[in-house]
Enzyme design. Structure first.
Site, short mmCIF file in Angstrom:
data_model
loop_
_atom_site.label_atom_id
_atom_site.label_comp_id
_atom_site.label_asym_id
_atom_site.label_seq_id
_atom_site.Cartn_x
_atom_site.Cartn_y
_atom_site.Cartn_z
N GLN A 107 5.51 19.91 -1.72
CA GLN A 107 5.94 18.72 -1.00
C GLN A 107 7.45 18.77 -0.78
O GLN A 107 8.21 19.09 -1.69
CB GLN A 107 5.60 17.47 -1.80
CG GLN A 107 6.11 16.18 -1.18
CD GLN A 107 6.39 15.11 -2.20
OE1 GLN A 107 6.77 15.40 -3.34
NE2 GLN A 107 6.23 13.86 -1.82
N HIS A 116 1.27 6.28 1.14
CA HIS A 116 1.99 6.57 -0.11
C HIS A 116 1.41 5.77 -1.28
O HIS A 116 2.14 5.33 -2.18
CB HIS A 116 3.49 6.26 0.05
CG HIS A 116 4.37 7.16 -0.76
ND1 HIS A 116 4.97 8.29 -0.26
CD2 HIS A 116 4.78 7.09 -2.05
CE1 HIS A 116 5.70 8.87 -1.19
NE2 HIS A 116 5.59 8.16 -2.30
N ARG A 140 2.93 2.27 -2.04
CA ARG A 140 4.20 2.17 -2.75
C ARG A 140 5.40 1.94 -1.84
O ARG A 140 6.51 1.78 -2.34
CB ARG A 140 4.43 3.44 -3.57
CG ARG A 140 3.46 3.60 -4.72
CD ARG A 140 3.45 5.00 -5.28
NE ARG A 140 4.74 5.44 -5.77
CZ ARG A 140 5.31 5.06 -6.90
NH1 ARG A 140 4.70 4.15 -7.66
NH2 ARG A 140 6.48 5.54 -7.28
N SER A 195 -4.41 8.06 -0.58
CA SER A 195 -4.22 6.64 -0.90
C SER A 195 -5.56 5.93 -1.03
O SER A 195 -6.29 5.74 -0.04
CB SER A 195 -3.36 5.91 0.14
OG SER A 195 -2.12 6.56 0.31
#
Length: 435
Positions: free
Chosen positions: A158, A329, A332, A361
């Site tokens: 990532q 996400h 978040r 998610s």
């Protein structure tokens, strides 16, 4: 009339059940609870307040996290009977990576809040279960150490797009050298969302030197840190407040920085590294023009994570990326965002069948994986559940969570009548009439 017996191939579902039940006959229980609600409660008991706030918390009032789960509740699986399916093929290929099941481990930063050595434990668990692990840019162990722990098992990396372009290039080169199968560019965290659970504790792991190992192991980042230290020597700065909290933060920075503790304690580098990270880890001005440069900067397949709007998906396809992750996400970043699962069908309709779409998610179980694939995902990313397994039982906990999710997915396929991952489509689901 004599029936012909057709033995059902065990598969990971029946295999996992067999292990659990045989151990149960010997008085042994699983290391982690097999239902998500029980797993979540066990993980909360095992976690510190700071760890739970960071990993389990969401943006604002938590509406996006609730949206993610409600989206799954709005769909019902419609199984077929007398289908004669005795063997299932869970395998698939995503962005050139062969998968034993349509599951990858999502990148989760600052995992050491849950357990020391977190990234290495997760890496070993992923390798043991044959599930690719996406190394977090905000990891607690350098990607090279995680890659070594995985051997030849598949992994991706990532990328948070830093405001320093040379650091972006350095991270990409290291990911290539670590044999990453793809680079996953996270688009939705150009700045941190409003996260009350962390804010109420005044707790940001990176400010304490937690979750910055990819940076403190990077030559370009350390060069920036040295430049900042040199510049600070010639500047007039205010003396920091000396409080008990400040001392604890300094100790955390020192302990988490590479090298000997006493050497780090005497050095300005650990503190400067944490401060530098907060300034440059992500680029608030990230644009499609930045993303268009990736093909000339890396040989790795490119995956864009955080796509929720069909127009963004079309633009990503036009850019020639290899895959997209439909993700908010884990709830978040924005409070009240569209659920990832709600966004998925519209995005699939906008881009057609060919582009590779992953869903992130809200995945909590094997039946969730099935629904996601039925609505257009090629594979899914698992996040909080494996982190909860880590909190409860370390590497073994991560392994068991993975095996449990894959087992339930396999059993759902078997009971619904799906022979392979490719068979799973909208024919197997309906809007939930109970809602």
């Amino acid at each position: 009339m004599t029936e012909t017996a057709v033995p059902a191939t065990a598969g990971p579902g029946r295999d996992r059940q067999g292990v659990v039940y045989r151990n149960g006959a010997l008085g042994r229980r699983p290391a982690v609870p097999t239902a998500f609600g029980d797993l979540e409660r066990a993980a909360r008991r095992a976690s510190s307040k700071r760890a739970w706030a960071y990993v389990a918390g969401g943006a604002g009032e938590g509406r996006t996290m609730r949206n993610n789960r409600r989206a799954f509740d709005r769909w019902a699986i419609v199984p077929r009977m007398a289908h004669g399916v005795t063997e299932r093929d869970l395998t698939t290929t995503v962005v050139g990576t062969s998968l034993s099941s349509p599951l990858l481990l999502a990148p989760v930063g600052a995992g050491a809040l849950m357990a020391r050595g977190s990234d290495l434990s997760i890496a070993r668990a992923a390798a043991a279960t044959g599930v690719p692990y996406i190394f977090s840019n905000q990891g607690c162990s350098p990607m090279e150490e995680c890659a070594a722990a995985m051997g030849t098992a598949p992994r991706w990396f990532q990328l948070y797009w830093s405001s320093d372009e040379d650091l972006v290039d350095s991270l990409l080169r290291r990911a290539e050298a670590a044999a990453a199968g793809a680079v996953v560019v996270t688009l939705d965290t150009t700045m941190l969302g409003w996260r009350p659970q962390d804010l109420n504790l005044g707790s940001l792991p990176f400010a304490r030197g937690e979750g910055i190992a990819q940076y403190t192991s990077d030559p370009r980042f350390l060069e920036i840190v040295r430049q900042r230290i040199d510049a600070a020597r010639n500047a007039v700065t205010e003396r920091p407040d000396v409080t008990l909290g400040a001392i604890r933060t300094l100790i955390s920075m020192t302990r988490n920085h590479p090298g000997r503790f006493l050497d780090n304690l005497r050095s300005p580098v650990p503190r400067a590294a944490a401060e530098t990270l907060l300034d440059i880890y992500s680029n608030p001005g990230l644009s499609w023009e930045h993303l268009a440069t990736l093909r000339d900067r890396t040989k790795l397949p490119i995956v864009l994570k955080g796509i929720l709007h069909p127009d963004d998906a079309r633009r990503a396809v036009d850019l020639g990326v290899d895959a997209m992750v439909v993700s908010n996400h884990g709830g978040r970043q924005i409070d009240g965002s569209i659920a990832s699962l709600d966004a998925l069908p519209e995005i699939r309709a906008a881009v057609g069948r060919e582009p590779t779409l992953l869903l992130d998610s809200g995945i909590r179980s094997g039946s969730d994986v099935f629904v996601a694939l039925a609505l257009g995902a090629d594979a899914v990313l698992l996040g909080r559940p494996y982190m909860y397994g880590l909190a409860v039982a370390g590497q073994r906990g991560v392994e068991e969570v993975i095996r449990n999710v894959v087992a339930e997915f396999d059993l759902t396929m078997a009971l619904a009548g799906a022979r392979s991952v490719r068979d799973i489509d909208e024919r197997f689901v309906r809007p939930n009439p109970s809602l």
